[in-house]
Write a protein that holds these residues in place. Structure first.
Motif, PDB file in Angstrom:
ATOM      1  N   ILE A 100      32.988  50.827  40.687  1.00 18.09           N
ATOM      2  CA  ILE A 100      34.133  50.440  39.862  1.00 18.09           C
ATOM      3  C   ILE A 100      34.688  49.085  40.282  1.00 18.09           C
ATOM      4  O   ILE A 100      35.105  48.293  39.446  1.00 18.09           O
ATOM      5  CB  ILE A 100      35.226  51.526  39.933  1.00 18.09           C
ATOM      6  CG1 ILE A 100      34.675  52.841  39.375  1.00 18.09           C
ATOM      7  CG2 ILE A 100      36.460  51.104  39.155  1.00 18.09           C
ATOM      8  CD1 ILE A 100      35.662  53.977  39.417  1.00 18.09           C
ATOM      9  N   SER A 102      33.131  46.415  41.309  1.00 18.54           N
ATOM     10  CA  SER A 102      32.387  45.324  40.690  1.00 18.54           C
ATOM     11  C   SER A 102      32.695  45.203  39.204  1.00 18.54           C
ATOM     12  O   SER A 102      32.788  44.099  38.655  1.00 18.54           O
ATOM     13  CB  SER A 102      30.888  45.521  40.887  1.00 18.54           C
ATOM     14  OG  SER A 102      30.565  45.452  42.257  1.00 18.54           O
ATOM     15  N   ILE A 103      32.840  46.347  38.548  1.00 22.61           N
ATOM     16  CA  ILE A 103      33.174  46.337  37.133  1.00 22.61           C
ATOM     17  C   ILE A 103      34.525  45.649  36.902  1.00 22.61           C
ATOM     18  O   ILE A 103      34.672  44.810  36.011  1.00 22.61           O
ATOM     19  CB  ILE A 103      33.231  47.786  36.583  1.00 22.61           C
ATOM     20  CG1 ILE A 103      31.873  48.487  36.741  1.00 22.61           C
ATOM     21  CG2 ILE A 103      33.703  47.808  35.146  1.00 22.61           C
ATOM     22  CD1 ILE A 103      30.814  47.999  35.809  1.00 22.61           C
ATOM     23  N   LYS A 104      35.491  45.995  37.730  1.00 21.67           N
ATOM     24  CA  LYS A 104      36.815  45.382  37.575  1.00 21.67           C
ATOM     25  C   LYS A 104      36.743  43.879  37.806  1.00 21.67           C
ATOM     26  O   LYS A 104      37.318  43.099  37.046  1.00 21.67           O
ATOM     27  CB  LYS A 104      37.807  46.036  38.536  1.00 21.67           C
ATOM     28  CG  LYS A 104      38.225  47.423  38.099  1.00 21.67           C
ATOM     29  CD  LYS A 104      39.384  47.932  38.946  1.00 21.67           C
ATOM     30  CE  LYS A 104      39.849  49.293  38.437  1.00 21.67           C
ATOM     31  NZ  LYS A 104      40.939  49.854  39.252  1.00 21.67           N
TER      32      LYS A 104
ATOM     33  N   TRP B  39      26.733  50.093  36.694  1.00 19.28           N
ATOM     34  CA  TRP B  39      27.086  51.206  35.810  1.00 19.28           C
ATOM     35  C   TRP B  39      25.923  51.463  34.859  1.00 19.28           C
ATOM     36  O   TRP B  39      25.198  50.528  34.504  1.00 19.28           O
ATOM     37  CB  TRP B  39      28.355  50.910  35.004  1.00 19.28           C
ATOM     38  CG  TRP B  39      29.067  52.172  34.643  1.00 19.28           C
ATOM     39  CD1 TRP B  39      28.966  52.874  33.492  1.00 19.28           C
ATOM     40  CD2 TRP B  39      29.959  52.893  35.481  1.00 19.28           C
ATOM     41  NE1 TRP B  39      29.744  53.998  33.564  1.00 19.28           N
ATOM     42  CE2 TRP B  39      30.362  54.034  34.770  1.00 19.28           C
ATOM     43  CE3 TRP B  39      30.454  52.706  36.777  1.00 19.28           C
ATOM     44  CZ2 TRP B  39      31.238  54.976  35.300  1.00 19.28           C
ATOM     45  CZ3 TRP B  39      31.331  53.629  37.296  1.00 19.28           C
ATOM     46  CH2 TRP B  39      31.712  54.741  36.560  1.00 19.28           C
ATOM     47  N   TRP B  86      44.667  49.415  33.790  1.00 16.94           N
ATOM     48  CA  TRP B  86      43.568  49.952  34.592  1.00 16.94           C
ATOM     49  C   TRP B  86      43.109  48.930  35.631  1.00 16.94           C
ATOM     50  O   TRP B  86      42.819  49.276  36.775  1.00 16.94           O
ATOM     51  CB  TRP B  86      42.392  50.348  33.682  1.00 16.94           C
ATOM     52  CG  TRP B  86      41.242  50.957  34.411  1.00 16.94           C
ATOM     53  CD1 TRP B  86      41.201  52.187  35.011  1.00 16.94           C
ATOM     54  CD2 TRP B  86      39.948  50.378  34.605  1.00 16.94           C
ATOM     55  NE1 TRP B  86      39.976  52.404  35.564  1.00 16.94           N
ATOM     56  CE2 TRP B  86      39.186  51.310  35.332  1.00 16.94           C
ATOM     57  CE3 TRP B  86      39.362  49.167  34.226  1.00 16.94           C
ATOM     58  CZ2 TRP B  86      37.854  51.077  35.694  1.00 16.94           C
ATOM     59  CZ3 TRP B  86      38.037  48.933  34.591  1.00 16.94           C
ATOM     60  CH2 TRP B  86      37.302  49.866  35.310  1.00 16.94           C
ATOM     61  N   LEU B  87      43.057  47.670  35.228  1.00 16.68           N
ATOM     62  CA  LEU B  87      42.614  46.627  36.152  1.00 16.68           C
ATOM     63  C   LEU B  87      43.627  46.408  37.273  1.00 16.68           C
ATOM     64  O   LEU B  87      43.275  45.901  38.335  1.00 16.68           O
ATOM     65  CB  LEU B  87      42.386  45.312  35.400  1.00 16.68           C
ATOM     66  CG  LEU B  87      41.202  45.299  34.433  1.00 16.68           C
ATOM     67  CD1 LEU B  87      41.134  43.984  33.673  1.00 16.68           C
ATOM     68  CD2 LEU B  87      39.894  45.532  35.179  1.00 16.68           C
ATOM     69  N   ILE B 157      29.121  39.144  39.869  1.00 11.37           N
ATOM     70  CA  ILE B 157      28.412  40.403  40.045  1.00 11.37           C
ATOM     71  C   ILE B 157      26.903  40.214  39.946  1.00 11.37           C
ATOM     72  O   ILE B 157      26.146  40.969  40.540  1.00 11.37           O
ATOM     73  CB  ILE B 157      28.917  41.513  39.095  1.00 11.37           C
ATOM     74  CG1 ILE B 157      28.537  41.236  37.653  1.00 11.37           C
ATOM     75  CG2 ILE B 157      30.402  41.744  39.244  1.00 11.37           C
ATOM     76  CD1 ILE B 157      28.699  42.448  36.771  1.00 11.37           C
TER      77      ILE B 157
END
Lengths: 179, 179
Positions: A100, A102-104, B39, B86-87, B157
């Motif tokens: 999560i 890395s996604i953020k 993911w 969320w971030l 990333i």
DNA sequence: TTGGGCATGTAAGATGTTACATGATTAT
DNA sequence: ATAATCATGTAACATCTTACATGCCCAA
């Protein structure tokens, strides 16, 4: 075609490594403690799986006299064969990661966003703690060359985990520097 | 308490990054292509999720005139707020990995087992291929400094993924040497 | 014009997570 | 003796995977 089941093989592997009877709790702990870097499992998966594997003849279930609570399981010959077969076929799956953090980072995008620093600092903190735990475990389990050779597989994946986390920590610190 | 849902936030993030209407197919491709290191998702997860998110008011659904097949989705203000929220909250989860290769190595245990070499060689082959793909993507997307800054999160990333795979490859080769 | 590829979507089953339930042991 | 802890187990729900279904477009 259902997905290839992994958990039963992991349980078989643990039972063979342990060379004796094991309980559900012991299996759960072992996965979380020693395989946790590469596999995760909850106790609520283990108990039904043991029941299923017993029904399939891979293991046998033995009640402990005078102890209704604990049940011990032992490998059958069929289980041994099944494990060896699984270890012999190539697995085409690549390691999968869910990260999560890395996604953020990806979605924040803007280098100047203050949340980037926060995210990095939190992640560094988490990885530092985890790395210290792994290093402690390494020192505890493998203090000398003999212990490494006697449990080679365990040594391998633990050192792999240590290296992976060290690399990640370096990377995170570099990112923080670069802000 | 149900588990914290991640997929809707990923979809929101993609929609904001794209700055326009997107289809289910585009979202699926994006995750597989650009977030695949961190993911994984199947198209059969995306379509129901889009429906659900529409019902929740996070996105809106727009039929394409003269094209019954494609549906396009757009962010709502509520979706934007949800994403930003969320971030901003820390995620306490550590990256999780499922790596069958490492599990097998662990269970084989005996360094002299011929399957160790086979496993290593297969894994090296897989990681080499994957690394080449990642490096190609890096060269294609980020040929110069400007492109890196303009999509900083993506650059981050992707370079993380490249490094991770390089490190793993080094480690695997070292293991093979050590046999 | 038909047959293959494609985007969308559904279905069924496996897997994983969290919370709760139960009975036994242990500590205070 | 009472409370906390623990191993075992169940329930509900979310997620993930694979296969299949549908209707459209395009090319041979």
């Amino acid at each position: 075609m259902p997905k290839q089941r992994i958990l039963p093989h992991i349980i078989l592997g643990i039972m063979r490594a342990r060379k004796g009877m094991v309980t559900g709790k012991q299996i759960t702990d072992f996965v979380q403690q020693d395989l946790g870097e590469f596999w995760q499992v909850a106790h609520s998966q283990v108990y039904p799986e043991l029941k299923r594997m017993t029904a399939e003849g891979l293991i046998t279930c033995h009640a402990v006299p005078g102890n209704d609570k604990e049940k011990q399981y032992a490998l059958t010959e069929e289980g041994r064969v099944n494990l060896d077969q699984w270890l012999s076929v190539p697995s085409y799956e690549t390691p999968q990661q869910k990260d999560i953090f890395s996604i953020k980072m990806f979605f924040i995008q803007d280098k100047a966003d203050p949340r980037v620093r926060t995210l990095l600092e939190e992640q560094i903190d988490k990885v530092e703690k985890h790395l210290r735990h792994l290093e402690g475990r390494m020192a505890e389990l493998f203090p000398d060359k003999e212990s490494k050779d006697s449990q080679y597989g365990h040594y391998i994946i633990l050192s792999r985990a240590v290296e992976r986390n060290r690399t990640q920590l370096d990377w995170l610190r570099e990112m923080l520097q670069g802000l």
